[in-house]
Design a protein around this motif. Structure first.
Motif, PDB file in Angstrom:
ATOM      1  N   UNK A   6      -3.114   9.478 -13.308  1.00 44.52           N
ATOM      2  CA  UNK A   6      -2.141   8.632 -12.550  1.00 44.52           C
ATOM      3  C   UNK A   6      -2.535   8.912 -11.235  1.00 44.52           C
ATOM      4  N   UNK A   7      -2.519  10.192 -10.711  1.00 44.61           N
ATOM      5  CA  UNK A   7      -2.982  10.478  -9.323  1.00 44.61           C
ATOM      6  C   UNK A   7      -4.359   9.926  -8.751  1.00 44.61           C
ATOM      7  N   UNK A   8      -5.303   9.850  -9.840  1.00 45.48           N
ATOM      8  CA  UNK A   8      -6.621   9.690  -9.402  1.00 45.48           C
ATOM      9  C   UNK A   8      -7.090   8.161  -9.032  1.00 45.48           C
ATOM     10  N   UNK A   9      -5.754   7.137  -9.564  1.00 47.48           N
ATOM     11  CA  UNK A   9      -5.923   5.793  -9.084  1.00 47.48           C
ATOM     12  C   UNK A   9      -5.860   5.774  -7.557  1.00 47.48           C
ATOM     13  N   UNK A  10      -4.991   6.644  -7.016  1.00 48.89           N
ATOM     14  CA  UNK A  10      -4.767   6.314  -5.516  1.00 48.89           C
ATOM     15  C   UNK A  10      -5.317   7.453  -4.636  1.00 48.89           C
ATOM     16  N   UNK A  11      -5.530   8.832  -4.948  1.00 51.71           N
ATOM     17  CA  UNK A  11      -5.958  10.000  -4.449  1.00 51.71           C
ATOM     18  C   UNK A  11      -7.229  10.355  -4.566  1.00 51.71           C
ATOM     19  N   UNK A  12      -7.950  10.619  -3.736  1.00 56.93           N
ATOM     20  CA  UNK A  12      -9.505  11.107  -4.128  1.00 56.93           C
ATOM     21  C   UNK A  12      -9.482  12.410  -4.271  1.00 56.93           C
ATOM     22  N   UNK A  13      -8.716  13.472  -3.933  1.00 58.13           N
ATOM     23  CA  UNK A  13      -8.582  14.702  -4.260  1.00 58.13           C
ATOM     24  C   UNK A  13      -8.270  14.768  -5.998  1.00 58.13           C
ATOM     25  N   UNK A  14      -7.426  14.062  -6.369  1.00 56.36           N
ATOM     26  CA  UNK A  14      -7.250  13.920  -7.754  1.00 56.36           C
ATOM     27  C   UNK A  14      -8.383  13.560  -8.620  1.00 56.36           C
ATOM     28  N   UNK A  15      -8.950  12.647  -7.923  1.00 56.04           N
ATOM     29  CA  UNK A  15     -10.179  12.161  -8.698  1.00 56.04           C
ATOM     30  C   UNK A  15     -11.214  13.048  -8.855  1.00 56.04           C
ATOM     31  N   UNK A  24       0.863  -1.170  -0.061  1.00 57.84           N
ATOM     32  CA  UNK A  24      -0.048   0.015  -0.012  1.00 57.84           C
ATOM     33  C   UNK A  24       0.745   1.505  -0.039  1.00 57.84           C
ATOM     34  N   UNK A  25       1.762   1.225   0.862  1.00 57.04           N
ATOM     35  CA  UNK A  25       2.675   2.399   0.970  1.00 57.04           C
ATOM     36  C   UNK A  25       3.534   2.496  -0.361  1.00 57.04           C
ATOM     37  N   UNK A  26       4.021   1.456  -0.758  1.00 53.05           N
ATOM     38  CA  UNK A  26       4.932   1.510  -2.099  1.00 53.05           C
ATOM     39  C   UNK A  26       3.839   1.969  -3.164  1.00 53.05           C
ATOM     40  N   UNK A  27       2.778   1.596  -3.225  1.00 56.78           N
ATOM     41  CA  UNK A  27       1.841   1.833  -4.422  1.00 56.78           C
ATOM     42  C   UNK A  27       1.478   3.471  -4.204  1.00 56.78           C
ATOM     43  N   UNK A  28       1.452   3.915  -3.010  1.00 56.60           N
ATOM     44  CA  UNK A  28       1.081   5.237  -2.880  1.00 56.60           C
ATOM     45  C   UNK A  28       2.282   6.136  -3.464  1.00 56.60           C
ATOM     46  N   UNK A  29       3.553   5.714  -3.113  1.00 54.96           N
ATOM     47  CA  UNK A  29       4.850   6.258  -3.284  1.00 54.96           C
ATOM     48  C   UNK A  29       5.055   6.199  -4.843  1.00 54.96           C
ATOM     49  N   UNK A  30       4.692   5.174  -5.696  1.00 52.93           N
ATOM     50  CA  UNK A  30       4.941   4.973  -6.857  1.00 52.93           C
ATOM     51  C   UNK A  30       3.919   5.850  -7.585  1.00 52.93           C
ATOM     52  N   UNK A  31       2.599   5.692  -7.443  1.00 53.66           N
ATOM     53  CA  UNK A  31       1.756   6.768  -8.134  1.00 53.66           C
ATOM     54  C   UNK A  31       2.040   8.206  -7.832  1.00 53.66           C
ATOM     55  N   UNK A  32       2.397   8.532  -6.547  1.00 53.85           N
ATOM     56  CA  UNK A  32       2.927   9.963  -6.385  1.00 53.85           C
ATOM     57  C   UNK A  32       3.869  10.338  -7.247  1.00 53.85           C
ATOM     58  N   UNK A  33       5.011   9.403  -7.301  1.00 54.53           N
ATOM     59  CA  UNK A  33       6.107   9.958  -8.282  1.00 54.53           C
ATOM     60  C   UNK A  33       5.859  10.101  -9.759  1.00 54.53           C
ATOM     61  N   UNK A  34       5.182   8.857 -10.218  1.00 54.40           N
ATOM     62  CA  UNK A  34       4.790   8.906 -11.500  1.00 54.40           C
ATOM     63  C   UNK A  34       3.794  10.026 -11.855  1.00 54.40           C
ATOM     64  N   UNK A  35       3.025  10.188 -10.950  1.00 54.90           N
ATOM     65  CA  UNK A  35       1.997  11.426 -11.492  1.00 54.90           C
ATOM     66  C   UNK A  35       2.517  12.672 -11.342  1.00 54.90           C
ATOM     67  N   UNK A  36       3.513  12.893 -10.321  1.00 54.02           N
ATOM     68  CA  UNK A  36       4.206  14.129 -10.295  1.00 54.02           C
ATOM     69  C   UNK A  36       5.181  14.362 -11.615  1.00 54.02           C
ATOM     70  N   UNK A  37       5.800  13.116 -11.994  1.00 50.72           N
ATOM     71  CA  UNK A  37       6.770  13.308 -13.217  1.00 50.72           C
ATOM     72  C   UNK A  37       5.851  13.748 -14.531  1.00 50.72           C
ATOM     73  N   UNK A  38       4.641  13.012 -14.760  1.00 51.17           N
ATOM     74  CA  UNK A  38       4.074  13.284 -15.861  1.00 51.17           C
ATOM     75  C   UNK A  38       3.538  14.894 -16.021  1.00 51.17           C
TER      76      UNK A  38
END
Length: 188
Positions: free
Chosen positions: A116-125, A78-92
């Protein structure tokens, strides 16, 4: 030779592959088993009139959802997914913001990063849905106007992009295209 239909084994659909779920459960992780709304032969998106592309998209979403649920079932995952989604979304999003002044897919990349952020974060959705609603509203409004109004809007958009490109080249790279063009016209 005739076969008795009642003795023939007919394979039935039993939901998504259970191998990953069983493995996660064996390791002691809590895995959500609720598969409602994910599709299947009797579920939504797979009726008799559904196109093959829609069924494939439904299967992809189902597999992606199952995979994400398995990752989220593990605290480290869960933590690794949040970090990955955060970094990938921030990069794009960062690349998209850098490309906004240039002619190209700047805003499209920003919206893709939000996706990408919307996969994990409600505010982005929520922000992505807000953006989608307003872009669709703008598109409906523009297409309902006459050809002359659309031509004026397109011209204003092109002038805006040209000014942004000129200013970004002038202040970021020190290249003043307007001064060079005026100098060229004066000397030739």
């Amino acid at each position: 030779m005739a076969t008795n239909r009642s003795s023939v084994d007919v394979p039935t659909w039993s939901g998504p592959p259970k191998g990953g779920v069983r493995t996660a459960e064996r390791r002691g992780y809590a895995v959500p088993k609720d598969q409602r709304g994910r599709g299947g032969p009797d579920g939504p998106g797979t009726g008799a009139g559904t196109a093959v592309a829609e069924r494939r998209r439904g299967r992809f979403r189902q597999r992606m959802g199952t995979t994400l649920d398995l990752i989220r079932a593990n605290p480290t995952g869960r933590v690794a997914l949040k970090i990955f989604i955060s970094i990938a979304g921030a990069l794009v999003v960062t690349i998209g913001i850098a490309l906004i002044p240039l002619p190209g897919p700047g805003w499209l990349l920003v919206i893709a990063g939000l996706g990408i952020w919307a996969v994990e974060f409600h505010w982005a959705r929520r922000l992505l849905n807000f953006t989608r609603r307003h872009v669709q509203g703008w598109t409906r409004w523009v297409t309902s106007r006459s050809l002359a109004v659309r031509f004026v809007l397109g011209s204003v958009g092109l002038v805006f992009v040209a000014v942004v490109v000129w200013l970004s080249l002038k202040y970021s790279l020190g290249i003043d295209l307007l001064a060079r063009l005026l100098h060229y016209l004066a000397t030739h």
